[in-house]
Design a protein around this motif. Structure first.
Motif, PDB file in Angstrom:
ATOM      1  N   GLU A  46      10.247  -3.122  -2.875  1.00  0.00           N
ATOM      2  CA  GLU A  46       8.821  -3.172  -2.609  1.00  0.00           C
ATOM      3  C   GLU A  46       8.182  -1.792  -2.729  1.00  0.00           C
ATOM      4  OE1 GLU A  46       7.746  -4.430   1.330  1.00  0.00           O
ATOM      5  OE2 GLU A  46       8.737  -2.726   2.293  1.00  0.00           O
ATOM      6  N   PHE A  47       6.932  -1.825  -3.111  1.00  0.00           N
ATOM      7  CA  PHE A  47       6.150  -0.604  -3.281  1.00  0.00           C
ATOM      8  C   PHE A  47       5.850   0.038  -1.931  1.00  0.00           C
ATOM      9  CE2 PHE A  47       3.154   2.259  -5.048  1.00  0.00           C
ATOM     10  CZ  PHE A  47       2.045   2.273  -4.222  1.00  0.00           C
ATOM     11  N   TYR A  59      -1.876   6.370  -3.390  1.00  0.00           N
ATOM     12  CA  TYR A  59      -2.065   4.943  -3.115  1.00  0.00           C
ATOM     13  C   TYR A  59      -0.897   4.503  -2.244  1.00  0.00           C
ATOM     14  CZ  TYR A  59      -2.641  -0.050  -4.366  1.00  0.00           C
ATOM     15  OH  TYR A  59      -2.815  -1.411  -4.340  1.00  0.00           O
ATOM     16  N   TYR A  60      -1.193   3.729  -1.187  1.00  0.00           N
ATOM     17  CA  TYR A  60      -0.167   3.342  -0.228  1.00  0.00           C
ATOM     18  C   TYR A  60      -0.172   1.838  -0.002  1.00  0.00           C
ATOM     19  CZ  TYR A  60      -0.236   8.312   0.956  1.00  0.00           C
ATOM     20  OH  TYR A  60      -0.176   9.688   0.904  1.00  0.00           O
ATOM     21  N   SER A  61       0.986   1.322   0.340  1.00  0.00           N
ATOM     22  CA  SER A  61       1.032  -0.064   0.788  1.00  0.00           C
ATOM     23  C   SER A  61       0.437  -0.140   2.191  1.00  0.00           C
ATOM     24  CB  SER A  61       2.473  -0.576   0.807  1.00  0.00           C
ATOM     25  OG  SER A  61       3.216   0.051   1.846  1.00  0.00           O
ATOM     26  N   ASP A  62      -0.018  -1.303   2.537  1.00  0.00           N
ATOM     27  CA  ASP A  62      -0.599  -1.485   3.868  1.00  0.00           C
ATOM     28  C   ASP A  62       0.432  -1.218   4.968  1.00  0.00           C
ATOM     29  OD1 ASP A  62      -2.757  -4.281   2.938  1.00  0.00           O
ATOM     30  OD2 ASP A  62      -3.030  -2.112   2.776  1.00  0.00           O
ATOM     31  N   LYS A  65       0.481   2.771   5.297  1.00  0.00           N
ATOM     32  CA  LYS A  65      -0.765   3.542   5.280  1.00  0.00           C
ATOM     33  C   LYS A  65      -1.027   4.135   6.655  1.00  0.00           C
ATOM     34  CE  LYS A  65      -3.725   1.582   2.728  1.00  0.00           C
ATOM     35  NZ  LYS A  65      -4.726   0.622   2.221  1.00  0.00           N
ATOM     36  N   TYR A 107       1.768  -0.100  -8.013  1.00  0.00           N
ATOM     37  CA  TYR A 107       2.598  -0.940  -7.149  1.00  0.00           C
ATOM     38  C   TYR A 107       3.636  -1.732  -7.952  1.00  0.00           C
ATOM     39  CZ  TYR A 107      -0.246  -4.636  -9.074  1.00  0.00           C
ATOM     40  OH  TYR A 107      -0.867  -5.486  -9.937  1.00  0.00           O
TER      41      TYR A 107
END
Length: 125
Positions: A46-47, A59-62, A65, A107
């Motif tokens: 997973e990203f 950029y971040y995954s939730d 973050k 992602y």
């Protein structure tokens, strides 16, 4: 020959911090986006985060973050993932990767050309 070598993983208590490093060789690092992914057994990779070529945008995954920070030093051909406030659910093998997706598509692991070998991060409760 392109190589990505990760380091910095380990065992940490919940609430602690770690910084992962990824040294890249064999390509012009400053022209590639760097992404970070993670994987636990039985699940898809997973990203986690990505940073553009200059380091000016990320950029971040939730899921991470506000706790993780991605950065890079192009002069050292190295990318970093600073992980704070770690949780047991952050336990995984973490991988760095480089490619040329747009940041919006960063992602998508299929858009990366080269991957590191992974480093284990274990967060105990």
């Amino acid at each position: 020959q392109v190589q990505l070598v990760e380091s910095g993983g380990g065992l940490v208590q919940a609430g602690g911090s770690l910084r992962l490093s990824c040294v890249v060789s064999g390509l012009t690092f400053s022209t590639y986006i760097m992404g970070w992914f993670r994987q636990v057994p039985g699940k898809e990779r997973e990203f986690v985060a990505a940073i553009n070529w200059s380091g000016s945008a990320a950029y971040y995954s939730d899921a991470v973050k506000g706790r993780f920070t991605v950065s890079r030093d192009n002069a050292k051909n190295t990318g970093y993932l600073r992980m704070n406030s770690l949780k047991p659910e952050d336990t995984a093998v973490y991988y760095c990767a480089v490619g040329r997706p747009s940041l919006r598509n960063s992602y998508d692991r299929a858009r990366y050309n080269y991957w590191g070998q992974g480093t284990q991060v274990t967060v105990s409760s």
